[in-house]
Write an enzyme that holds these catalytic residues in place. Structure first.
Site, short mmCIF file in Angstrom:
data_model
loop_
_atom_site.label_atom_id
_atom_site.label_comp_id
_atom_site.label_asym_id
_atom_site.label_seq_id
_atom_site.Cartn_x
_atom_site.Cartn_y
_atom_site.Cartn_z
CB CYS A 31 39.09 61.39 26.57
SG CYS A 31 40.44 62.29 27.37
CB CYS A 34 39.25 62.67 31.74
SG CYS A 34 39.32 64.05 30.58
CG ASP A 454 24.53 21.22 44.55
OD1 ASP A 454 24.99 20.21 45.09
OD2 ASP A 454 23.46 21.76 44.87
CG ASP A 654 20.74 25.42 45.82
OD1 ASP A 654 21.64 24.55 45.87
OD2 ASP A 654 19.58 25.24 46.24
CG ASP A 658 26.19 24.12 46.54
OD1 ASP A 658 26.69 22.99 46.62
OD2 ASP A 658 24.98 24.33 46.29
#
Length: 768
Positions: A31, A34, A454, A654, A658
């Site tokens: 649970c 725990c 971008d 990409d 960036d």
């Protein structure tokens, strides 16, 4: 990514010295209590910087000072506290063996409990109008059933519950153990001292354990379904490779873990590619659906790259190994998904805080329930002790209500609320080629209101082609292109690639150049034939003192208005002309923008390109806010300025340029085909190289976070409603009482409901 705090910066500095990360497989957790206990035991150990524990995957990820502690000692500590642990470096077969043993034990416990429950039910047939079975109706027989229930299927629960209580960290098993133990003890007293007039309820421990074990079995099956996507990814890992010394050799089969970088392997049709590598002989088609989601095999020939786990569908090929083990693309995807499933959403902090004190709170409520009904309630409302089957003593009524409180409380639902949703959501994402790096990312996406794109390589294909030449002072177009190509050879910008391609097509030889110097986002210069030559945008060219004639300027602006990019070429301080490029929009760019706008997001375009080009692209797509001629270091500043306006920003990019903006944004989204640094600094990676997956990733993140909120609402609401019911709040007015067995059924169902609700995400994002 959020702004880096001083504390985080300090942690990074520590990491550079002796801070390391380790993964432990932790068993025995039942649970949220725990989970909190394991995290507390780890973080309280000297040398442990942080610990994050996942209930579903049973994994603990720890950051520790290698000079002060080692993972083996931490695993030993957890094991001694009732949470069998080992370092993740253990073999997969050993992990599978341990899991099989645990499943076998669970099946045995459930089967035993079911048989005992069956005999217990047969003993009550006469109460339902059935035949009387003397032996099965005997009270001593029911004592024996209850005793067996506690000693066989119930013993692990009792031992674990007592261990947790002994160490000051009570858990779900502690509550169940107290409930079943109290019912059994009270019934034994009633059996041995009949003169007290107490009621025996030996059936309660049997039914309690039966319902609880049934619920855990159903919960386990649901958990397995939730982790199915990750299991499917792991199953893609090839186990063997056919090692060869030459392209024509048959080869010998060895474990793939023994293959080294640079070695050659042969792959036959129908086999999985065992390593990341490059084809050195042969031609084939490869099923890359596990990476791209595309079902159509891709043609691969000499020089093409391959990824481990993809399937060779036709020809025989020889592959030179470039990456092995944990460095392969598949291994990195699996690691990314595992990490994502461990990282918690900030919204779970409330659940974790509650779970840490939950068992103590429930035991307190159960004690107060007993004291209230024994000393106060039965005196104020004596009628609750009388009528029908409810004739009982104040002691037994108070005890039953207290037991019901102990049993009905469910920290499991709290512990499962977040990780199950994250497990399912990130698993669906992995299947769709969307790598979401954690639960905290899901919450961040849910808060997004602005997406910044971008341009080059993101909204556009990043594969520009030369379309126009503007010659000044009578310089031939071929000379203009040749000089531009000479400088382009010194940079890797997409426009440079286009210039080189055009020069190669026209068979123009490169000239000798020296002293290359590139200014990111502006241009490149070099010395050619003893003269300084520049290739760059208009602003940069002007800064060097070069004059752009009015005619050339108007021609350039006209081309930019068409969405073309224009770069200028100057020799010494004299402009000799300009070259225009066209970079096509991605086919799905228009649909992506429209869908994001439908989701209520504001869109922004940032580019280092000229204003005319940027505006043309923005108008074509319907993006209102544009920032043009932006230098790479300025992109992050623009993101920061948007955040200062109380906007939660996602950056989609990409390239290396960036990376700072991806890091500055609240959520960085990178296309997988981009640079490694862009991928590293982003929180969501689009493996398919499909721009529309920006929309899919946001929809999936929002849906997953909504499941987290639903699960937490259910888990908290369930306990807030059922605990008072079990405590007898409706008993005085409506004579409604929840027996311990009914309470156990409620508790068992609550966790199953949470996991099942998370699994509904699969239906929502089922492949069409």
């Amino acid at each position: 990514m959020l702004q880096i705090s001083p504390a985080l910066e300090t942690e990074k500095q520590q990491t550079a010295t002796s801070i390391e990360t380790a993964t432990l497989d932790v068993g025995g957790m039942k649970c949220a209590g725990c989970v909190k206990s394991v995290e507390r035991q780890l973080t309280q150990h000297p040398g442990v910087v942080s610990a994050c524990v996942n209930l579903i995957t049973e994994v603990a990820v720890i950051k520790y000072d290698a000079k002060l502690v080692n993972p083996a000692s931490l695993a030993a500590k957890l094991t001694s506290r009732g949470f069998p642990s080992q370092q993740r470096s253990m073999a997969t077969t050993e992990l599978a063996k341990r899991g099989a043993v645990e499943n076998k034990q669970q099946v045995w416990q459930l089967t035993t409990a079911a048989i005992l429950l069956l005999f217990s039910s047969l003993g009550h047939l006469e109460h339902l109008g059935g035949p009387s079975l003397p032996l099965l109706s005997n009270i001593w027989f029911h004592w024996g059933l209850a005793t067996l229930a506690l000693l066989i299927p119930g013993m692990p629960i009792l031992v674990d519950g007592w261990r947790g209580l002994w160490h000051g960290m009570p858990n779900m098993n502690t509550l169940v153990g107290l409930g079943t133990g109290s019912a059994y003890a009270a019934s034994c007293v009633a059996l041995l001292f009949p003169q007290l007039g107490w009621e025996c309820f030996f059936d309660e421990p049997v039914m309690l354990l039966g319902f609880i074990l049934l619920g855990r079995s159903l919960e386990g099956r649901a958990r397995a379904r939730a982790s199915k996507a990750l299991a499917a990814l792991v199953a893609l890992r090839p186990q063997e490779a056919r090692l060869i010394g030459g392209a024509n050799e048959t080869g010998i089969e060895i474990p793939v873990a023994q293959v080294r970088v640079g070695e050659w392997v042969r792959v036959l049709p129908g086999e999985k590619i065992p390593v990341d590598g490059e084809i050195i002989a042969g031609q084939t088609t490869v099923d890359e659906s596990m990476l791209t989601g595309e079902a159509v095999p891709v043609v691969k020939q000499q020089g093409d790259t391959l990824s481990a786990g993809t399937i060779n569908t036709s020809g025989v090929i020889a592959v030179k190994t470039t990456r092995i083990g944990e460095n392969t693309t598949l291994a990195q995807i699996i690691a990314s998904v595992e990490t994502a499933q461990t990282r918690k959403a900030p919204v779970q902090k409330l659940a974790d805080t509650v779970a840490g004190y939950f068992a103590w709170l429930v035991m307190l409520v159960a004690t107060l329930t007993f004291l209230f009904w024994y000393f106060v309630g039965t005196n104020i409302w004596p009628e609750v002790l009388m009528g029908g089957e409810m004739n009982t003593s104040p002691l037994l009524l108070s005890l039953k209500l207290a037991i019901a409180v102990l049993v009905i409380a469910c920290p499991c639902a709290l512990g499962l609320a977040t990780p199950t949703a994250i497990l399912v959501g990130t698993g669906i994402g992995a299947q769709k080629g969307l790598l979401i790096k954690g639960g905290d990312i899901l919450e961040g996406v849910h808060q997004l209101n602005t997406v910044v794109f971008d341009k080059t390589g993101t909204l556009t294909l990043g594969k520009a082609t030369v379309t126009n030449y503007i010659s000044q002072n009578g310089v031939p177009a071929a000379r203009l292109l040749q000089l531009a190509a000479t400088l382009a050879a010194g940079t890797n910008h997409p426009l440079a690639t286009a210039i080189l391609a055009a020069a190669t097509q026209q068979e123009l030889p490169a000239l000798t150049a020296q002293k290359f110097h590139t200014e990111a986002g502006l241009g490149v210069r070099a010395v050619v034939g003893g003269e300084q030559v520049r290739l760059g945008n208009a602003e940069w060219i002007k800064q060097a003192g070069v004059i752009i004639s009015e005619t050339t300027r108007k021609q350039g602006e006209s081309l930019e208005a068409e969405g073309k990019t224009v770069v200028y070429v100057a020799v010494a301080e004299e402009l000799i002309g300009a070259i225009a490029f066209k970079d096509l929009l991605r086919p799905d760019a228009q649909a992506t923008v429209k869908q994001l706008q439908k989701l209520g997001l504001k869109l922004v375009l940032i580019t280092g390109d000229q204003a005319g080009v940027a505006k043309a692209i923005a108008q074509q797509l319907g993006i209102e806010q544009v920032f043009a001629t932006v230098k790479p270091n300025e992109k992050a500043e623009i993101i920061k300025s948007l955040q200062a306006e109380k906007k939660v920003v996602a950056m989609v990019g990409d390239g290396i340029n960036d990376a700072p903006a991806l890091a500055q944004a609240d959520i960085g989204i990178a296309l997988h085909g981009g640079t490694d640094v862009a991928i590293e600094t982003s929180q969501i990676i689009l493996m398919k190289e499909r721009l529309f997956d920006v929309v899919e990733s946001i929809k999936l993140s929002r849906a997953t976070f909504n499941k987290i909120r639903q699960n937490l609402f259910w888990a908290l609401g369930y306990n807030m409603i059922t605990i008072p019911l079990a405590a007898g709040v409706l008993l005085p007015s409506f004579r409604v009482i929840l027996s311990p067995a009914v309470a156990a059924a409620f508790m068992a169902s609550s966790s199953v409901i949470v996991v099942t609700n998370s699994l509904l995400l699969r239906r929502q994002f089922r492949e069409k």
